[in-house]
Design an enzyme around this catalytic site. Sequence first.
Site: not given
Ligand SMILES: Cc1cc2nc3c(=O)[nH]c(=O)nc-3n(C[C@H](O)[C@H](O)[C@H](O)COP(=O)(O)OP(=O)(O)OC[C@H]3O[C@@H](n4cnc5c(N)ncnc54)[C@H](O)[C@@H]3O)c2cc1C
Length: 303
Positions: A176, A226, A296
């Site tokens: 992660r 998570s 996380e």
């Molecule tokens: C129902 C549910 C199920 C999930 N299942 C999983 C799973 O199976 N596995 C898993 O790993 N995660 C899971 N997640 C968590 C989440 O979806 C992941 O961590 C995902 O990768 C976050 O992406 P995001 O675009 O929403 O990032 P955000 O939540 O918007 O940001 C997360 C981090 O990334 C940074 N960031 C985002 N985009 C950029 C960019 N372009 N450049 C630089 N920094 C950036 C942000 O500043 C922040 O620090 C789940 C979440 C939910 C709600």
Amino acid sequence: MNQDIIYALKQISSDLELNTNEKMSRHTTFRTGGPASLFIRPGNAEELSQVVKLLKRAEVEYFILGNGSNLLVSDKGYSGAIISTEKFTDIRIEDETKIYAEAGVMNSRIASFARDNALTGFEFAAGIPGTIGGAMIMNAGAYGGEMKLITKEVRALSPQGEIIRLDNEALKFGYRTSALKGKDFVVVSALLQLEKGDQEEITQNMQELALKRKEKQPLEYPSAGSTFKRPEGYFAGKLIEDAGLRGYSVGGAQVSEKHCGFVINKDNATSSDIYRLICDVQNQVYEEFSVKLEPEVIMLGKF
Ligand SMILES: Cc1cc2nc3c(=O)[nH]c(=O)nc-3n(C[C@H](O)[C@H](O)[C@H](O)COP(=O)(O)OP(=O)(O)OC[C@H]3O[C@@H](n4cnc5c(N)ncnc54)[C@H](O)[C@@H]3O)c2cc1C
């Protein structure tokens, strides 16, 4: 937010979308969070670079937002600028087996695009409800897959404001995390290395994984997935359950009864409810098992 900064941002491009006091509850999957002073949606890498340079010069703190699916924003909001990648939506095939996707493309869209082009390797990420930009930062993973295994290269805006390319090794993916996390890089696009596969098998695999998620995860409630990282040698959900915290609530936030590793917004929770619940769970699990649970979920603003 200082009007001079808003004026200067508007000079970058007449098309640059910019809002003040934008409710972050609209942009997080927890559906909580107060207003961001400034919310900016750059349309391309050049605009993004200029926005970042300007904010740095003006010493305005900023935060890059993907889909907000791993994010808890304070009810008091965020006094800096949110830079959203939602306009970075290009996706295409390169050299037959690679997918180029801009940072704001959702994983679900990449998975469907890969399936439609009979490319296999991305099925594991179809149900991760974030953008590919967020997935690169977090090394998102599920069901034995992770971004580390399929990433050829990332194009990113460096802290110096230049667009650079980082290959898989340079990205130093870990559990992660990646070399980009918390380091002031902005992911602009990713190049994914997939393999030719059988479209029917890919479809079936995606359907099976979607069903597994639906059975095991409380997808009917807002959450950030998570809530805690997996501690070495343990499972966070099991520790929480064994500490007797299944269904434990603070205000409208609850430890999911379906999956103890998820904190859910059960009933109009605030971010403080969620935050207090997270702290209670950490304390209780530490008291019972001497294991420190590390969130996380990324926290933004003052708690
Ligand atoms: C129902 C549910 C199920 C999930 N299942 C999983 C799973 O199976 N596995 C898993 O790993 N995660 C899971 N997640 C968590 C989440 O979806 C992941 O961590 C995902 O990768 C976050 O992406 P995001 O675009 O929403 O990032 P955000 O939540 O918007 O940001 C997360 C981090 O990334 C940074 N960031 C985002 N985009 C950029 C960019 N372009 N450049 C630089 N920094 C950036 C942000 O500043 C922040 O620090 C789940 C979440 C939910 C709600």
